[in-house]
Design an enzyme around this catalytic site. Structure first.
Site, PDB file in Angstrom:
ATOM      1  N   GLU A  68      58.505  80.943  22.604  1.00  0.00           N
ATOM      2  CA  GLU A  68      59.254  81.909  22.690  1.00  0.00           C
ATOM      3  C   GLU A  68      60.808  81.513  22.285  1.00  0.00           C
ATOM      4  O   GLU A  68      61.267  82.122  21.669  1.00  0.00           O
ATOM      5  CB  GLU A  68      59.330  82.666  24.100  1.00  0.00           C
ATOM      6  CG  GLU A  68      58.034  83.379  24.418  1.00  0.00           C
ATOM      7  CD  GLU A  68      56.865  82.230  24.879  1.00  0.00           C
ATOM      8  OE1 GLU A  68      57.063  81.145  25.208  1.00  0.00           O
ATOM      9  OE2 GLU A  68      55.711  82.702  24.812  1.00  0.00           O
ATOM     10  N   PHE A  91      54.928  89.627  26.821  1.00  0.00           N
ATOM     11  CA  PHE A  91      55.254  90.265  27.969  1.00  0.00           C
ATOM     12  C   PHE A  91      56.433  89.944  28.654  1.00  0.00           C
ATOM     13  O   PHE A  91      57.206  88.765  28.091  1.00  0.00           O
ATOM     14  CB  PHE A  91      53.994  89.693  29.076  1.00  0.00           C
ATOM     15  CG  PHE A  91      52.713  90.267  28.813  1.00  0.00           C
ATOM     16  CD1 PHE A  91      52.485  91.347  29.498  1.00  0.00           C
ATOM     17  CD2 PHE A  91      51.888  89.602  27.892  1.00  0.00           C
ATOM     18  CE1 PHE A  91      51.137  91.930  29.418  1.00  0.00           C
ATOM     19  CE2 PHE A  91      50.641  90.433  27.887  1.00  0.00           C
ATOM     20  CZ  PHE A  91      50.185  91.414  28.479  1.00  0.00           C
ATOM     21  N   ASP A  92      57.005  90.471  29.762  1.00  0.00           N
ATOM     22  CA  ASP A  92      58.017  90.439  30.201  1.00  0.00           C
ATOM     23  C   ASP A  92      58.264  88.979  30.562  1.00  0.00           C
ATOM     24  O   ASP A  92      59.463  88.312  30.272  1.00  0.00           O
ATOM     25  CB  ASP A  92      58.671  91.381  31.361  1.00  0.00           C
ATOM     26  CG  ASP A  92      57.005  91.748  31.933  1.00  0.00           C
ATOM     27  OD1 ASP A  92      56.131  90.849  32.225  1.00  0.00           O
ATOM     28  OD2 ASP A  92      56.846  92.960  32.301  1.00  0.00           O
ATOM     29  N   PHE A  94      56.681  86.328  29.928  1.00  0.00           N
ATOM     30  CA  PHE A  94      56.972  85.267  28.974  1.00  0.00           C
ATOM     31  C   PHE A  94      57.917  85.176  27.904  1.00  0.00           C
ATOM     32  O   PHE A  94      58.035  84.402  27.075  1.00  0.00           O
ATOM     33  CB  PHE A  94      55.519  85.496  28.237  1.00  0.00           C
ATOM     34  CG  PHE A  94      54.226  85.495  29.061  1.00  0.00           C
ATOM     35  CD1 PHE A  94      54.096  84.813  30.006  1.00  0.00           C
ATOM     36  CD2 PHE A  94      53.196  86.354  28.693  1.00  0.00           C
ATOM     37  CE1 PHE A  94      53.137  84.956  31.136  1.00  0.00           C
ATOM     38  CE2 PHE A  94      52.087  86.218  29.657  1.00  0.00           C
ATOM     39  CZ  PHE A  94      52.032  85.662  30.702  1.00  0.00           C
ATOM     40  N   PRO A  97      61.169  81.603  28.560  1.00  0.00           N
ATOM     41  CA  PRO A  97      61.370  80.367  27.782  1.00  0.00           C
ATOM     42  C   PRO A  97      62.547  80.644  26.740  1.00  0.00           C
ATOM     43  O   PRO A  97      62.915  79.587  26.341  1.00  0.00           O
ATOM     44  CB  PRO A  97      60.089  79.664  27.246  1.00  0.00           C
ATOM     45  CG  PRO A  97      58.936  80.485  28.090  1.00  0.00           C
ATOM     46  CD  PRO A  97      59.547  81.828  28.505  1.00  0.00           C
ATOM     47  N   HIS A 137      52.217  89.327  34.643  1.00  0.00           N
ATOM     48  CA  HIS A 137      52.192  90.372  33.369  1.00  0.00           C
ATOM     49  C   HIS A 137      53.127  91.397  33.516  1.00  0.00           C
ATOM     50  O   HIS A 137      52.996  92.703  32.828  1.00  0.00           O
ATOM     51  CB  HIS A 137      50.916  90.682  33.149  1.00  0.00           C
ATOM     52  CG  HIS A 137      50.341  89.606  32.444  1.00  0.00           C
ATOM     53  ND1 HIS A 137      49.674  88.544  33.336  1.00  0.00           N
ATOM     54  CD2 HIS A 137      49.754  89.228  31.220  1.00  0.00           C
ATOM     55  CE1 HIS A 137      49.176  87.477  32.670  1.00  0.00           C
ATOM     56  NE2 HIS A 137      48.966  88.164  30.979  1.00  0.00           N
TER      57      HIS A 137
HETATM   58  C1  LIG Z   1      55.203  81.289  27.956  1.00  0.00           C
HETATM   59  C2  LIG Z   1      53.989  81.974  27.602  1.00  0.00           C
HETATM   60  N1  LIG Z   1      54.059  82.785  26.502  1.00  0.00           N
HETATM   61  C3  LIG Z   1      52.888  83.818  25.927  1.00  0.00           C
HETATM   62  C4  LIG Z   1      51.818  83.761  26.848  1.00  0.00           C
HETATM   63  C5  LIG Z   1      50.744  84.659  26.725  1.00  0.00           C
HETATM   64  N2  LIG Z   1      49.418  83.971  26.613  1.00  0.00           N
HETATM   65  C6  LIG Z   1      48.662  83.933  27.485  1.00  0.00           C
HETATM   66  S1  LIG Z   1      47.380  82.976  26.821  1.00  0.00           S
HETATM   67  C7  LIG Z   1      47.923  82.784  25.371  1.00  0.00           C
HETATM   68  C8  LIG Z   1      47.217  81.904  24.470  1.00  0.00           C
HETATM   69  C9  LIG Z   1      47.304  80.687  24.817  1.00  0.00           C
HETATM   70  O1  LIG Z   1      46.608  79.843  23.864  1.00  0.00           O
HETATM   71  P1  LIG Z   1      46.050  78.093  24.184  1.00  0.00           P
HETATM   72  O2  LIG Z   1      47.058  77.519  24.907  1.00  0.00           O
HETATM   73  O3  LIG Z   1      45.472  77.609  22.919  1.00  0.00           O
HETATM   74  O4  LIG Z   1      44.950  78.487  25.366  1.00  0.00           O
HETATM   75  P2  LIG Z   1      43.610  79.124  25.489  1.00  0.00           P
HETATM   76  O5  LIG Z   1      43.867  80.687  25.970  1.00  0.00           O
HETATM   77  O6  LIG Z   1      43.200  79.228  23.859  1.00  0.00           O
HETATM   78  O7  LIG Z   1      42.971  78.360  26.460  1.00  0.00           O
HETATM   79  C10 LIG Z   1      49.096  83.325  25.321  1.00  0.00           C
HETATM   80  C11 LIG Z   1      50.125  83.660  24.153  1.00  0.00           C
HETATM   81  C12 LIG Z   1      51.899  82.923  28.168  1.00  0.00           C
HETATM   82  N3  LIG Z   1      50.701  83.102  29.007  1.00  0.00           N
HETATM   83  N4  LIG Z   1      53.009  82.235  28.394  1.00  0.00           N
END
Ligand SMILES: Cc1ncc(C[n+]2csc(CCOP(=O)(O)OP(=O)(O)O)c2C)c(N)n1
Ligand SMILES: [Mg+2]
Lengths: 334, 364
Positions: A68, A91-92, A94, A97, A137
């Site tokens: 982010e 999301f809010d 997230f 960062p 979330h």
């Molecule tokens: C700081 C942050 N940004 C965005 C998200 C939303 N989000 C949740 S899971 C995900 C994908 C994560 O991918 P990866 O690290 O490859 O893990 P996987 O879900 O594939 O196990 C995202 C974008 C979050 N949880 N935290």
């Protein structure tokens, strides 16, 4: 100001109205680019950017690596160099960062360059509760941004405003934090996208009333309207003001409304302490003191981390909490 | 201290000890774990698969608010839990509930957050397992902190921190590697590269030679391992843990695996990937591969398989009863743990809630 391109009545959800606004802005101005996490093929986790990559290509709407701070920081640079980035925070909670970039750079660039560098960019943030989201979330993060000088903070409460305000945000010469109430994404309503609506910085009266004024924004507007409906059945006439824009704040509309009734309750989901709701109470009290028949009350969230989702009904102000606050407006003294 | 680049470089191919057809890899670079370890891993895999299947079913029925399945990634889940001692700490993500349960956390507690509780479920100290982290990569720095504190306190603890491929793009991932290296903290970072971050494929996430190479710039040795080969994972993680415990500093392990199911039950993966890609990975299934190997080595027969399956079934049955979703959380508790001592304002607010709820009850 009128919005171009679309006219006529149609049934749209807020999500579709936002999507329409993005499309129109991208079609009208090649410098508008949309990026963020999962906004391309997936169309965003809430589908707000659905179809944009297909229609405009992946240089205009694209997925970034998952960072982010990177997204917002890159948007700053692109805005410095002639583009109008519209970035999505998934999301809010997230968006945090990116907080450094937002507070130290997005908000301050115009000021610290004495107006020579402007950042016409939009940071879209789905926010607040009501969708049964699990931990992290459902934050009400608007106060962080509203407290940061240099950011416009806008939040629509219906599809027509979502469309109108997002187009205005993208056209704005200043950075706009555009906060989208998640729980309203899927509410369908009849909208006239060609209608002339006030732009950023103007509040609107959503319901006329004479006994007290409910001041709400974003996700709390429907709650305030419902409370006004219930109150009407009980013989009390409540006026409802929808802020639409937290920064700039429309003192004129809000204060005129409060003066007309002499009583006010602020409705908001965020924890009440040091909140946008507190600011509204302060402003209204400072400006309307002699018109007030009772202290301005708040029907807000408690000062606890958002409890998702089994107990979110305890946290979120509902009709009862709003009407309790209305009941406390010293009616017996008048 | 500068490190020799060769010591930091991951091997050109992911370490694999048992191939997808269940045969021992001939030119393997590591020793196979012993039979007992592999049998234990098989039971773990069976359990983890059952947890995934059962949790997905509960999510479909609305008993869980959401479930991010680790179906296909069970070898990583199992190995992560199995290489830990009681002294060690696990730092899991939202996708690692199976590892959390295998670490010893009761399913009834492990699944509370996914059921929609306001808190993270279990007591992290009890099983030295941090709350499952959703804000991506943030937990990696906590792992460094726990590990560094352990060193300062003279404890033999190693922290094992999990994250996904997508999370390696977050700033916190990089800060964690650097901090761990500078402080020579006993941390092992396990990246489960399941090829996707929701809809974004690895190719759009990073163009580094591999995710394991990301350690080099920080002086952290990297290793790549077949993430569907639990034997290889046990070997690679076991070595990394031992190194860390011996004071040789952190290591980054990238496990190549695949998220067989959508990101969560709420996701629509047809929007961004093809069925045949998924089918290709089904042939690399971690469970089938170890079962074949164990049978070929006369370590598993139908009776033993039935016993392992029965244990897993029992756990699934417990999930169905424990996670039936009828328990009503106590609203007053929302105000009890925000601070060590609730502020005067919170005390007032708790009373407001009690009043609101009692009037609601009276209404009914
Ligand atoms: C700081 C942050 N940004 C965005 C998200 C939303 N989000 C949740 S899971 C995900 C994908 C994560 O991918 P990866 O690290 O490859 O893990 P996987 O879900 O594939 O196990 C995202 C974008 C979050 N949880 N935290
Ligand atoms: Mg991934």
């Amino acid at each position: 100001m009128t919005s171009t391109a679309t006219t006529g009545h149609e049934k749209l959800t807020m999500a579709q109205a936002l999507n329409r606004a993005l499309r129109e802005s991208m079609a009208a101005d090649d410098s508008v680019v949309v990026f963020g996490e999962d906004v391309g093929a997936l169309g965003g986790v809430f589908r707000i950017t659905d179809g944009l990559t297909a229609e405009f290509g992946d240089t205009r709407c694209f997925d970034t690596p998952l960072a982010e701070s990177g997204i917002v920081g890159m948007a700053v640079g692109m805005a410095m160099n002639g583009m109008r980035p519209v970035v999505e925070m998934q999301f809010d909670a997230f968006a945090y960062p990116a907080f450094e970039q937002i507070t130290s750079h997005v908000a301050k660039m115009r000021n610290r360059t004495r107006g020579t560098v402007s950042l016409p960019m939009v940071i879209r943030i789905p926010y607040a509760g009501g969708i049964g989201g699990v931990e992290h979330h459902c934050d009400s993060s608007e106060a962080y941004y509203a407290h940061t000088p240099g950011l416009h903070v806008v939040t629509p409460a219906n599809a027509a405003d979502a469309h109108r305000l997002l187009r205005a945000a993208i056209a704005s010469p200043d950075p706009v934090v555009f906060m989208e109430p998640k729980k309203l994404y899927w509410t369908k309503e009849e909208v006239d996208l060609g209608a002339e609506l006030p732009g950023i910085g103007r509040a609107m009266i959503r319901r006329e009333g004479t006994d007290a004024t409910l001041i709400a924004y974003g996700p709390s507007v429907p709650v305030a309207l419902e409370a006004a409906e219930v109150a009407a059945q009980e013989g009390r006439s409540l006026q409802v003001v929808d802020l639409r824009s937290i920064v700039p704040f429309d003192d004129e509309t809000v204060c005129a409304a409060v003066r007309s009734t002499g009583r006010a309750v602020v409705v908001a989901e965020a924890p009440g302490f040091a909140s946008v709701a507190s600011e509204i109470v302060a402003r209204v009290t400072e400006r309307c003191f002699h018109s007030l028949a009772a202290p301005v009350r708040r029907a807000v969230g408690f000062d606890i981390p958002f409890p998702a989702p089994k107990l979110e009904h305890v946290q979120l102000p509902g009709v009862d909490r709003v009407l309790d606050a209305v009941d406390d407006l010293q009616w017996d003294l008048s | 201290m500068t490190r020799d680049l060769d010591l930091l470089l991951p091997s050109p191919h992911p370490v694999e000890l048992i191939d997808p057809t269940g045969r021992t890899v001939a030119e393997a670079t590591r020793e196979l774990p012993d039979d007992a370890a592999l049998l234990r891993a098989f039971a773990g895999l069976t359990t983890a698969r059952r947890i995934n299947d059962q949790a997905s079913a509960l999510a479909r029925q609305g008993r869980l608010a959401v479930y991010p399945s680790s179906h296909g990634q069970e070898a990583c889940q199992v190995a992560a839990a199995q290489v830990l001692t009681d002294d060690d700490w696990l730092f899991p993500t939202y996708r690692d509930t199976a590892a959390v349960v295998l670490r010893g956390v009761d399913v009834a507690e492990a699944f509370l957050p996914l059921q929609g509780a306001w808190h993270s479920g279990y007591d992290p100290h009890e099983h030295r397992t941090a709350p499952q982290a959703t804000p991506l990569a943030t937990q990696l720095l906590h792992a460094v902190g726990v590990a560094h504190a352990a060193r300062l306190r003279g404890e033999p603890t190693v922290a094992l921190a999990l994250c996904g491929d997508g999370a390696t793009s977050e700033g916190d991932f990089h800060e964690a590697l650097n901090f761990a290296a500078v402080f020579r903290a006993p941390v092992v970072f396990l990246v489960q590269n399941n090829q996707y971050a929701i809809s974004v494929p690895l190719a759009r996430q990073s163009v580094a030679p591999s995710l394991a190479h990301k350690g080099i710039g920080y002086g952290v040795p990297g290793e790549r391992v077949d993430g569907n080969d639990v034997a290889a994972l046990l070997a690679v993680l076991g070595t990394a843990m031992a190194r860390a415990r011996a004071g040789e500093g952190p290591q980054l392990v990238e496990a190549h695996t695949y998220r067989m199911q959508p990101h969560t039950n709420a996701d629509d993966s047809r929007r961004y990937r093809q069925d045949d890609e998924v089918a290709g990975w089904a042939e690399r299934d971690p469970l089938a591969r170890l079962e074949t190997w164990l049978r070929q080595h006369d370590l598993l027969d139908d009776a033993r398989l039935a016993a392992v399956t029965a244990d897993a079934d029992q756990l699934a049955a417990r999930m169905r009863t424990e996670l039936a979703g009828d328990a009503t959380p106590e609203p007053a508790e929302l105000f009890a743990h925000v601070y060590a001592t609730p502020t005067p304002q919170l005390v007032e607010q708790a009373a407001v809630v009690a009043d609101e709820l009692s009037r609601e009850d009276a209404h009914r």
